[in-house]
Write an enzyme that holds these catalytic residues in place. Structure first.
Site, PDB file in Angstrom:
ATOM      1  N   ASN A  90       0.862  -1.177   0.000  1.00 27.89           N
ATOM      2  CA  ASN A  90       0.000   0.000   0.000  1.00 27.89           C
ATOM      3  C   ASN A  90       0.901   1.230   0.000  1.00 27.89           C
ATOM      4  OD1 ASN A  90      -1.788   2.044   0.524  1.00 27.89           O
ATOM      5  ND2 ASN A  90      -2.351   1.345   2.579  1.00 27.89           N
ATOM      6  N   TRP A  91       0.943   1.897  -1.144  1.00 25.87           N
ATOM      7  CA  TRP A  91       1.861   3.037  -1.270  1.00 25.87           C
ATOM      8  C   TRP A  91       1.298   4.293  -0.601  1.00 25.87           C
ATOM      9  CZ3 TRP A  91       3.749   2.687  -7.110  1.00 25.87           C
ATOM     10  CH2 TRP A  91       4.459   1.486  -7.279  1.00 25.87           C
ATOM     11  N   LYS A  92       0.056   4.252  -0.198  1.00 26.56           N
ATOM     12  CA  LYS A  92      -0.607   5.399   0.452  1.00 26.56           C
ATOM     13  C   LYS A  92      -0.393   6.668  -0.385  1.00 26.56           C
ATOM     14  CE  LYS A  92       0.015   3.096   4.854  1.00 26.56           C
ATOM     15  NZ  LYS A  92       0.170   3.184   6.289  1.00 26.56           N
TER      16      LYS A  92
ATOM     17  N   GLY B  21       3.029  -1.358   4.301  1.00 24.35           N
ATOM     18  CA  GLY B  21       3.013   0.080   4.062  1.00 24.35           C
ATOM     19  C   GLY B  21       4.422   0.588   3.785  1.00 24.35           C
ATOM     20  N   GLY B  22       5.071   1.103   4.820  1.00 28.01           N
ATOM     21  CA  GLY B  22       6.383   1.741   4.669  1.00 28.01           C
ATOM     22  C   GLY B  22       7.392   0.915   3.876  1.00 28.01           C
TER      23      GLY B  22
ATOM     24  N   HIS C  90      -9.164   0.447   5.170  1.00 31.80           N
ATOM     25  CA  HIS C  90      -7.882   0.718   5.836  1.00 31.80           C
ATOM     26  C   HIS C  90      -8.120   1.614   7.052  1.00 31.80           C
ATOM     27  CE1 HIS C  90      -3.827   2.095   6.612  1.00 31.80           C
ATOM     28  NE2 HIS C  90      -3.425   1.019   5.952  1.00 31.80           N
TER      29      HIS C  90
ATOM     30  N   GLY D 274       2.689   1.673  10.911  1.00 32.39           N
ATOM     31  CA  GLY D 274       3.577   2.824  10.775  1.00 32.39           C
ATOM     32  C   GLY D 274       4.249   3.218  12.072  1.00 32.39           C
TER      33      GLY D 274
ATOM     34  N   GLU E 157      -6.580   4.060   8.141  1.00 36.98           N
ATOM     35  CA  GLU E 157      -6.464   5.513   7.893  1.00 36.98           C
ATOM     36  C   GLU E 157      -7.743   6.057   7.272  1.00 36.98           C
ATOM     37  OE1 GLU E 157      -2.780   5.187   5.753  1.00 36.98           O
ATOM     38  OE2 GLU E 157      -1.800   4.580   7.625  1.00 36.98           O
TER      39      GLU E 157
ATOM     40  N   SER F  55       3.824  -2.726  10.309  1.00 34.32           N
ATOM     41  CA  SER F  55       5.289  -2.702  10.469  1.00 34.32           C
ATOM     42  C   SER F  55       5.949  -4.023  10.087  1.00 34.32           C
ATOM     43  CB  SER F  55       5.669  -2.288  11.901  1.00 34.32           C
ATOM     44  OG  SER F  55       5.178  -0.989  12.165  1.00 34.32           O
TER      45      SER F  55
ATOM     46  N   GLU G 268      -4.967  -5.776  10.485  1.00 29.84           N
ATOM     47  CA  GLU G 268      -3.973  -4.735  10.712  1.00 29.84           C
ATOM     48  C   GLU G 268      -4.221  -4.077  12.069  1.00 29.84           C
ATOM     49  OE1 GLU G 268      -2.149  -3.264   6.872  1.00 29.84           O
ATOM     50  OE2 GLU G 268      -4.006  -2.167   7.066  1.00 29.84           O
TER      51      GLU G 268
HETATM   52  C1  PEP Z   1      -0.529  -0.284   6.338  1.00 28.55           C
HETATM   53  O1  PEP Z   1      -0.765   0.905   6.419  1.00 28.55           O
HETATM   54  O2  PEP Z   1      -1.333  -1.039   5.769  1.00 28.55           O
HETATM   55  C2  PEP Z   1       0.694  -0.780   6.955  1.00 28.55           C
HETATM   56  C3  PEP Z   1       0.757  -2.049   7.256  1.00 28.55           C
HETATM   57  O3  PEP Z   1       1.680   0.131   7.153  1.00 28.55           O
HETATM   58  P1  PEP Z   1       3.138  -0.154   7.763  1.00 28.55           P
HETATM   59  O4  PEP Z   1       3.657  -1.400   7.089  1.00 28.55           O
HETATM   60  O5  PEP Z   1       3.932   1.059   7.427  1.00 28.55           O
HETATM   61  O6  PEP Z   1       2.959  -0.360   9.224  1.00 28.55           O
END
Ligand code: PEP
Length: 253
Positions: free
Chosen positions: A9-11, A236-237, A97, A175, A99, A215, A169
């Site tokens: 997920n590049w957000k 994500g990151g 998600h 994050g 967010e 993470s 999640e």
């Molecule tokens: C996400 O936002 O779906 C996620 C898992 O982010 P991160 O890997 O950065 O925690």
């Protein structure tokens, strides 16, 4: 056999050039790898979907949207419909998600509508859910996850579940650098499979891919993915660097 899936997920990251560059790096880096029963998905921003889709065409990499509106069309300034996503060749969308829930007020009821619209248009839904830190501290995490899943998904008929991927999640791990332990992930994934089996049947529950997100990084992916009910990750990151994302994909082989 259910698929393993690693989805990035590049957000709201990567402009047009950066999106194409990252997509090209992924295609090149994955070209000679034989992925066993593993799907790779990336979710760029809306404006970069077409460009990324073109770059990855013919490769193992699939493209998903990060969100969509529940209506077919109309006066919804700034929104994108399921039909618009399928019209550019997309087959998947991420919904729910944390967010979107936290910053854009998306409720279970709204998500149920979005899921229905996506499925009606033939899109696969990667459906996200997970508890807040206070839910886990108060040992309410199973109840929260059960209500998120049942409110948004349990009115669907069994056939619709072929188009669903679940992504657990825990919000406290997104994050933050804080990861659920592999055992915590497994415990929740097994619980999720059980409530799906209780609502539908065991065979259906066995076929649903359940991803872990929060993470997940090259250093912890192998241990998390080694758990029997963890079928991959929503990243994500670490999905923003080709080398890290590829290392996570390799961790599931
Ligand atoms: C996400 O936002 O779906 C996620 C898992 O982010 P991160 O890997 O950065 O925690």
């Amino acid at each position: 056999m259910r698929s393993k899936i690693v989805a990035g997920n590049w957000k709201m990251n990567n402009d047009a050039n950066a999106s194409k560059t990252l997509a090209n790096e992924l295609v090149a880096g994955l070209k000679d790898k034989s992925l066993q029963n593993t799907r790779v998905v990336v979710a760029p921003t809306f404006v970069n979907l077409t460009a990324v889709h073109e770059v990855v065409s013919g490769s193992v990499v699939e493209v998903a949207a990060q969100n969509m509106h529940q209506a077919k069309s109309g006066a919804f300034t700034g929104e994108i419909s399921a039909e618009m996503l399928t019209s550019i060749g997309l087959k998947s969308v991420i919904l729910g998600h944390s967010e979107r829930r936290e910053y854009f007020g998306e409720t279970d009821a709204l998500l149920a509508e979005k899921v229905t619209a996506a499925l009606a248009n033939g899109l696969e839904v990667i459906f996200c859910f997970g508890e807040l830190l206070e839910d886990r501290k108060s040992e309410n995490h199973f109840a929260v996850v059960e209500s998120q899943i049942s409110n948004a998904l349990f009115s669907l008929d069994a056939g619709a579940w072929k188009q669903l991927v679940l992504a657990y999640e825990p919000v406290w791990a997104i994050g933050t650098g804080e990861t659920a332990t592999a055992d915590q992930a497994q415990e929740m994934h097994a619980f999720i499979r059980k409530i799906v089996a209780d609502k539908y049947d065991a065979a259906l529950a066995e076929e649903v891919s359940i991803l872990y997100g929060g993470s997940c990084k090259p250093g912890n992916a192998k241990e998390i993915f080694s758990k029997e009910d963890v079928d991959g990750g929503l990243i994500g990151g670490a999905a923003l660097q080709a080398a890290d994302f590829i290392a996570i994909i390799e961790a599931i082989q």
